[in-house]
Design a protein around this motif. Structure first.
Motif, mmCIF file in Angstrom:
data_model
loop_
_atom_site.group_PDB
_atom_site.id
_atom_site.type_symbol
_atom_site.label_atom_id
_atom_site.label_comp_id
_atom_site.label_asym_id
_atom_site.label_seq_id
_atom_site.Cartn_x
_atom_site.Cartn_y
_atom_site.Cartn_z
ATOM 1 N N ASN A 162 0.825 -1.219 0.000
ATOM 2 C CA ASN A 162 0.000 0.000 0.000
ATOM 3 C C ASN A 162 0.857 1.267 0.000
ATOM 4 O OD1 ASN A 162 -2.361 -1.573 0.037
ATOM 5 N ND2 ASN A 162 -2.324 -1.685 2.277
ATOM 6 N N GLU A 163 1.653 1.419 -1.047
ATOM 7 C CA GLU A 163 2.574 2.546 -1.178
ATOM 8 C C GLU A 163 2.193 3.494 -2.310
ATOM 9 O OE1 GLU A 163 4.847 3.174 0.871
ATOM 10 O OE2 GLU A 163 5.523 1.324 1.822
ATOM 11 N N ALA A 164 0.946 3.467 -2.760
ATOM 12 C CA ALA A 164 0.550 4.240 -3.948
ATOM 13 C C ALA A 164 0.798 5.733 -3.787
ATOM 14 C CB ALA A 164 -0.923 3.990 -4.265
ATOM 15 N N GLU A 165 0.675 6.248 -2.577
ATOM 16 C CA GLU A 165 0.807 7.684 -2.357
ATOM 17 C C GLU A 165 2.249 8.157 -2.384
ATOM 18 O OE1 GLU A 165 -1.211 8.852 1.158
ATOM 19 O OE2 GLU A 165 -3.222 8.330 0.404
ATOM 20 N N ARG A 166 3.215 7.234 -2.325
ATOM 21 C CA ARG A 166 4.602 7.689 -2.223
ATOM 22 C C ARG A 166 5.576 6.997 -3.174
ATOM 23 N NH1 ARG A 166 5.548 6.834 3.870
ATOM 24 N NH2 ARG A 166 3.295 6.838 3.955
ATOM 25 N N ASN A 215 5.738 6.728 -6.586
ATOM 26 C CA ASN A 215 6.091 7.258 -7.912
ATOM 27 C C ASN A 215 7.488 7.874 -7.979
ATOM 28 O OD1 ASN A 215 4.051 6.485 -9.665
ATOM 29 N ND2 ASN A 215 2.692 8.137 -9.026
ATOM 30 N N SER A 264 -0.976 -5.366 -2.252
ATOM 31 C CA SER A 264 -1.483 -4.015 -2.002
ATOM 32 C C SER A 264 -2.884 -3.850 -2.576
ATOM 33 C CB SER A 264 -0.544 -2.977 -2.627
ATOM 34 O OG SER A 264 0.712 -2.996 -2.006
ATOM 35 N N ASP A 293 -4.275 -0.558 -2.815
ATOM 36 C CA ASP A 293 -4.465 0.892 -3.002
ATOM 37 C C ASP A 293 -4.014 1.395 -4.365
ATOM 38 O OD1 ASP A 293 -1.741 0.546 -2.738
ATOM 39 O OD2 ASP A 293 -1.454 2.326 -1.484
ATOM 40 N N THR A 306 -1.021 0.393 -5.813
ATOM 41 C CA THR A 306 0.438 0.279 -5.941
ATOM 42 C C THR A 306 0.817 -0.588 -7.135
ATOM 43 O OG1 THR A 306 0.798 0.570 -3.559
ATOM 44 C CG2 THR A 306 2.548 -0.497 -4.806
ATOM 45 N N ASP A 315 9.550 4.679 -0.168
ATOM 46 C CA ASP A 315 9.399 6.114 0.133
ATOM 47 C C ASP A 315 10.659 6.910 -0.172
ATOM 48 O OD1 ASP A 315 10.976 5.138 2.178
ATOM 49 O OD2 ASP A 315 9.579 5.641 3.785
ATOM 50 N N GLU A 353 4.187 11.595 7.252
ATOM 51 C CA GLU A 353 3.450 12.828 7.047
ATOM 52 C C GLU A 353 3.116 13.476 8.383
ATOM 53 O OE1 GLU A 353 2.891 14.255 4.096
ATOM 54 O OE2 GLU A 353 4.023 12.603 3.189
ATOM 55 N N ARG A 394 1.688 -0.643 8.503
ATOM 56 C CA ARG A 394 1.160 -0.519 7.151
ATOM 57 C C ARG A 394 0.019 -1.499 6.882
ATOM 58 N NH1 ARG A 394 5.184 2.248 3.980
ATOM 59 N NH2 ARG A 394 5.577 4.062 5.283
#
Length: 405
Positions: free
Chosen positions: A61-65, A67, A90, A92, A94, A147, A270, A398
């Motif tokens: 679940n690392e989709a937000e970070r 890229n 994942s 989300d 990812t 990340d 965050e 996580r």
């Protein structure tokens, strides 16, 4: 009156007995700083490095970070044979992001690790699976966290440094990206708990028990990793990077922990709340340390990082009447003055160290980034966090739960 003065001087003298040896240990470590290995700089690969590195990125679940990590790895040159993203199912998006990156760079491979077995933590399990499934023809294994933001020339610099210096394992400290006021104040204080306990990045530890490592960027000879059984020796550790590095060092291999602020960045958490909750799960390093070492480290942090601000604040906010200080005392030395001077000295060192660690922070995006310069005021809280985490076993990370026995 004499009884009160004796009590106060007894407390002062006890604090000095607690702090003086700790201060001596701290100074012995800090004095090594000027002779440390210089920070790594981006390098261009040489032809003999072709396809020598397999990169493994564990994800859940690392989709937000993820890229920036995918983009940074794609910018590495021909020294990288493959980039295996080992995902733990994942939910989300990812996996979709990795598949999209694969369309642009065929070196990306999306793998799914097997169900987590008993007595394994998710991160070392994913890295172990990546080690087993990547090419045995690669000379080097590089673990990278999702990340991170690898800069061009990172991998070539790592490999060239390891080859030149004869390292079997080398990991890097990053440049931390700060964005919010709370974390700009708290995060440097938490980082300082590591700098106080261990030699700074670029200073090789002399004994395996004091080796430091950072799994966010962790390069190891594949043959060495095979010799120690991959990540099995760190399977149940929440600080698997340090645990594995110390086991490798104890096996007679050369391990280095160097300054990588110029070659990779990281956006870990965050805000202050997440930094407090999540980083503290492993920052005490209890999984990699015997109990005696853990207690010694707690004593050191309490003595030289937490106490100076508390002692000086108490002195100025709750001044001791001169009559008590001048009264009869069994202490043969001017104890209050020595205590005040020692703690003022320790606090001055702490503020001076801000200039040393400033390059390890990217505050260009930070709101309230000036609070970085006031981070010594967060030191008692940072030490409290280490104490709290030292006596607790993480139960969730996580989205994955771990049951205590």
């Amino acid at each position: 009156m004499a009884d009160w003065s004796n009590l106060i001087n007894g407390i002062f003298f006890g604090l000095l007995l607690l702090q003086v040896p700790a201060a001596a240990i701290l100074l012995s470590r800090l004095l090594k700083g000027p002779s440390r290995h210089p920070p790594l700089i981006p390098r261009t690969p040489t032809p003999d490095m072709l396809g020598s590195v397999s990169v493994v990125v564990p994800t859940l679940n690392e989709a937000e970070r993820i890229n920036p990590c995918l983009a940074g790895l794609s910018r590495q040159s021909y020294e990288v044979r493959e980039i295996a993203i080992v995902d733990s199912n994942s939910q989300d998006g990812t996996r979709e992001l990795v598949k999209a990156a694969q369309q642009q760079d065929p070196r990306f491979q999306l793998m799914t690790d097997d169900p987590l077995p008993p007595n394994w933590v998710g991160r070392p399990w994913a890295l172990h699976n990546g080690f087993l499934q990547t090419s045995e023809q690669s000379k080097w294994f590089l673990g990278v966290d999702a990340d991170t933001q690898p800069q061009p020339g990172l991998v070539a610099s790592l490999v060239q440094t390891a080859e030149t210096e004869g390292y079997d394992l080398v990991s890097l400290s990053p440049q931390f990206i700060l964005k919010y006021p709370g974390e700009s104040w708290l995060q440097p204080a938490l980082l300082m708990t590591l700098l106080y306990r261990f030699d700074s990045a670029g200073v090789d530890a002399q004994v395996a028990e004091r080796v430091m490592a950072n799994g966010q960027c962790f390069l190891c000879r594949r043959s060495v990793l095979a010799t120690v059984g991959g990540y099995t020796s760190a399977r149940n550790s929440f600080c698997d990077d340090v645990t594995l590095a110390r086991n490798i060092a104890a096996s007679g291999f050369k391990v280095g922990f160097l300054d990588g602020a110029k070659v990779f960045k990281v956006r870990m958490y965050e805000g202050a709340r997440e930094t407090w909750q999540e980083w503290g799960r492993s920052l005490d390093l209890k999984d990699a340390s015997p109990a005696a070492q853990l207690w010694c480290d707690l004593w050191l942090l309490f003595s030289v990082q937490a106490l100076p601000l508390l002692v000086l604040s108490s002195y100025f906010l709750l001044p001791i009447p001169d009559s008590l200080v001048r009264a009869h005392s069994y202490a043969p030395l001017p104890t209050p003055s020595l205590l005040l001077g020692l703690n003022a000295f320790l606090l001055a060192i702490r503020f001076a160290l801000l200039f040393a660690i400033a390059p390890s922070y990217d505050r260009s995006q930070a709101k309230g980034g000036w609070l970085f310069w006031l981070s010594p005021l967060a030191d008692p809280l940072a030490v409290l966090r280490i104490f709290l985490s030292a006596f607790r076993t993480p139960t969730q990370w996580r989205g994955r739960s771990y049951h205590q026995d």
